[in-house]
Write an enzyme that holds these catalytic residues in place. Structure first.
Site: not given
Ligand code: GAL
Length: 849
Positions: A183, A252
């Site tokens: 990110e 994600e």
């Molecule tokens: C994203 C990040 C992950 C985790 C997630 C929230 O922004 O890439 O590593 O932190 O948020 O659980």
């Protein structure tokens, strides 16, 4: 008729013009999908972070993900768990990355390795070793030579380790893609031109590793080809990769959220998760990774934050303890099955989008051979609709997608949950006195304690005027830093005074105040605001007063621009009220001591467990701050997963047999927070939308993996900071108390499971409730059964004004003593004349034992 519904699209051979295929050995990609060994694939990926469980759990978790319909396992790589100091690598125990990847391979699944090595992940310091920050000239995550040097070195180390073990797909292994950075797009602007150069460098450095499989960068909007930019978020259907050659990948997809000590308990309804996933595939997505599929546990001091809880349950499809979370796991399993039924059409067909009305649409995948699959969606967050599609009518609940693998029959609707639900309890078990002591020096049936004294122990590490930064000082080898001084108070000052108050300002994270060896009060920031500014009334005496502040970190920051510079610790201390003046202690001389004496003595592991400092007692002290407790216990009976109930304790650390359970802190969320009794899944989700647990401790139970227990003589060690009652600590077993099914007459009648054998007749079949006990158990009782209009949720169903009185006996007859059963909502079973005109439901709660 009897013709197989699916025969139409069974023997289809489609030749697709492959556009701009990336070249990466046997894994390549184009704008539509990944192509593995010549075959297009839809990727359903489950994030399971290897150090957030234990090796003994890995095969079961991976298997459960596979059974849930995943074909890929994803994990970050945790740099600070591996490179403990420069060139000092560790890959044992929970950090045995090679073993984890091989376990994925043995399960016949693919692997996505997100190397980072910056990872965020609510993991302390975003996964970067703290020592990296102290390398001269270091600035994280920008065009900085020292950072690039160490980042490249670790990335290369991991890549070489994987290559040596032949774990990349190009070598016949399971790893089909790797991620560099994480990110970074959000922060690139903050780093100016250096940020831009760094992002480009990171991509090129990754490509130069020659892994033979593609690289990805998530939330990175200037990713250079052939690195694929991917999407993170609660929804990603609208995402388009920047390169016309890249497939649409969702790295994600958050099926829940994490917690901080003192926060509520977030839940994301499965109807919304499945809606988001179905929308993603409807709109041409080809890879979806659940972050997390199993969240697990932040053992030891690995939780970041600050204030991230030891539990990283995440409301994920597999719960922290390794049990399927129902109905989430089950409803998503069915979703994956439904998508799989459409895989051929999705990957080889052409997509046409049709409007079926406002916020109503169909995406239809067809090819010249007659292959056809359709996704019908209703994105309105309130209104159900009836739509017409190909001369048939379909009822589409608000905020839902129906999946039609043959463009005709609905096999799945995201809002209609047919999967069973469970009610899970934590069943307390008294500590079993250990039968055999593993060592003569350790006495069974007895508590032992070590009373830590407030303040500097031994010699101070240093003494200076004013305050230091905690992280710079402890280098994170411990949470704790003692900051002590003494203040002389003239007797007449005390007489002239109102009660003295200590005013403390701190960058965070938490602190206990001791004056003359007595705890006066505590303070801490929270998950959103780390610093605190407090007034703590204190009791002083005439003469010298010892002021001892136990200051501490509670997990290091994990992300954000320049996050590695965010400090922690005191910035100002004053005493108000002495002679009615303010005594400023910010510029006086302070002694500093890193860590606790008990930590220095290793009281929680190895030889430290036998230290002569431990004192036996039949009555361990209660509510005493700074106390180490040790007790020998047997392992809890049975095989259910185990949690340590710490509701009667204050705050501290716990270990079993030297293994680090982690930080405990039954800190409560505010009862004025915004919790909901009932969550409306319709409409966009955000982490605070569907929370529970207001006014309750954010975390009461702490997972102790079964594999950490020995048959007897287990040593539990607790370090309590502020005071608790250790005799009330219990192991609790996590167990499903009941399984429920709630199905209404309008539920899709062809299940994913029966699709391939479905015929037009079976299409007329009635909706069916299903119950399935965990392995080696059977349905031993029916706690509730009602056909009619029952209400409530699993564990608290109640009869409505319409109820078939034979419901219970019918269900008992079909289900008792079976490991699974199906109950049709048919005339044979129920009185269908009752409440005709309404859509009737069957609710059942069963006990498996
Ligand atoms: C994203 C990040 C992950 C985790 C997630 C929230 O922004 O890439 O590593 O932190 O948020 O659980």
């Amino acid at each position: 008729m009897g013709m197989s519904l699916i025969s139409v699209h069974c023997f289809v051979l489609v030749l697709v013009l492959q556009l701009a295929v990336g070249n990466a050995g046997n894994v390549s990609f184009d704008t539509r999908s990944f192509i593995i060994d010549g075959q297009r694939k839809l990727l359903i990926s489950a994030a399971i972070h290897y150090p957030r469980s234990v090796p003994a759990m890995w095969p079961g978790l991976i298997q459960l993900a596979k059974e849930g319909g995943a074909n890929v396992i994803e994990s970050y790589v945790f740099w600070n768990g591996h490179e403990l100091s420069p060139d000092n690598y560790y890959f044992g125990g929970r950090y045995d990355l090679v073993k984890f990847v091989k376990t994925v391979q043995q399960a016949g699944m693919y692997m996505i390795l997100r190397i980072g090595p910056f990872v965020a992940a609510e993991w302390t310091y975003g996964g970067v070793p703290v020592w990296v920050h102290y390398v001269s000239g270091m600035e994280f995550r920008t065009d900085n030579e020292p950072w690039k040097h160490y980042m490249k070195k670790f990335t290369t180390y991991i890549v070489n380790l994987m290559k040596k073990e032949k774990l990349f797909a190009s070598q016949g292994g399971p790893i089909i893609m790797s991620q560099i950075e994480n990110e970074y797009g959000y922060y690139e602007g903050y780093y100016g031109d250096g940020g831009k150069r760094y992002a480009k460098w990171a991509a090129e450095m990754a490509l130069s590793q020659n892994t033979g499989v593609p690289w990805i960068m998530c939330q990175q909007w200037d990713t250079p080809d052939p690195v694929i930019n991917t999407c993170n978020g609660f929804y990603c259907h609208d995402f388009t990769p920047i390169s016309p050659h890249s497939p649409k990948i969702w790295t994600e997809n958050w099926p829940g959220w994490f917690k901080t000590f003192g926060s509520m308990d977030p839940h994301r309804p499965v109807e919304d998760v499945s809606f988001a996933v179905a929308r993603f595939f409807q709109k041409g997505g080809s890879g979806n990774n659940y972050y997390m599929y199993h969240g697990g546990t932040n053992f030891g001091r690995t939780a970041g934050g600050p204030f991230i809880t030891t539990s990283y349950d995440y409301d994920a499809p597999i719960d922290e303890y390794g049990l399927p979370r129902l109905p989430k796991w089950g409803h998503l399993k069915e979703l994956h099955g439904a998508i799989k039924l459409c895989e051929n059409a999705l990957l080889h067909g052409k997509r046409t989008n049709l409007s079926l009305g406002p916020l109503l649409e169909a995406d239809v995948y067809t090819d010249s051979s007659g292959l056809c699959a359709a996704f019908l969606s209703n994105s309105d967050n309130k209104t159900d609709s009836v739509v017409k599609f190909r001369n048939m009518t379909y009822h589409l609940p608000a905020w839902s997608v129906s999946i039609l693998p043959d463009c005709k029959n609905v096999v799945y609707n995201t809002a209609k949950v047919g999967s069973q639900t469970s009610v899970v309890d934590m069943v307390p078990e008294d500590f079993q006195p250990s039968v055999v002591s593993p060592d003569e020096d350790l006495k069974a049936l007895q508590w032992e304690v070590f009373l830590e004294k407030p303040g500097t122990w031994g010699y101070p590490d240093f003494n200076i005027t004013g305050f230091v930064d905690n992280i710079n000082t402890t280098k994170d080898i411990t949470d704790y830093l003692w900051v002590t001084t003494s203040v002389y108070v003239d007797e007449k000052f005390l007489k002239n005074s109102s009660s003295p108050v200590l005013l403390v300002k701190s960058k965070g994270h938490a602190m206990h105040v001791f004056v003359n060896q007595k705890l006066q009060g505590s303070a801490s920031g929270n998950g959103t605001v780390f610093p605190f500014d407090v007034k703590i009334p204190i009791t002083m005496k005439a003469g010298n007063n010892e002021i001892a502040l136990l200051t501490m970190t509670v997990g290091l920051p994990t992300a954000g621009p320049g996050y590695e510079w965010i400090g922690s610790g005191l910035t100002s201390v004053e005493i108000q009220g002495l002679n009615n003046k303010i005594l400023n202690l910010t510029e006086v001389s302070w002694d500093y001591k890193v860590g606790l004496l008990g930590e220095f003595l290793d009281l929680y592991k190895g030889e430290g467990l036998k230290s002569t400092k431990w004192v036996s007692t039949a009555n361990p002290p209660k509510q005493r701050p700074l106390t180490w407790y040790k007790v020998l216990v047997d392992h809890p009976s049975g095989n259910d997963p185990v949690g340590l109930d710490m509701i009667h304790m204050g705050k501290g650390l716990a270990w079993l047999n030297g293994e680090e359970i982690g930080r405990y802190w039954p800190r409560k969320s505010s009862k004025h927070d915004a919790c909901v009794d009932h969550c409306d899944y319709r409409g966009s989700f955000s982490p605070n939308k569907c929370s529970t647990g207001c006014g309750e401790p954010t975390q009461r139970w702490y997972h102790v993996p079964r594999s950490w227990f020995k048959p007897s003589g287990n040593v539990l060690v607790i370090f309590e900071e502020s005071g608790g009652d250790p005799t009330q600590i219990r192991f609790s077993k996590r167990r499903a108390a009941g399984f429920c099914s709630l199905v209404s007459e309008d539920h899709p009648t062809i299940s994913v499971e029966s699709w391939t054998t479905a015929t037009e007749e079976t299409h007329d079949k009635k909706a069916t409730a299903q119950l399935h006990c965990p392995s080696n158990t059977r349905i031993s009782a029916i706690k509730f059964a009602s056909f009619g209009n029952p209400s409530g949720a699993c564990g608290s169903f109640s009869q409505g004004n319409c109820h078939d009185p034979n419901s219970a006996s019918v269900v008992e007859k079909i289900c008792l003593n079976r490991s699974k059963c199906s109950i049709e909502l048919s005339e044979e079973n129920f009185d269908l004349s009752s409440c005709s005109g309404t859509i009737r439901r069957l609710a059942v709660e069963a006990v498996c034992s």
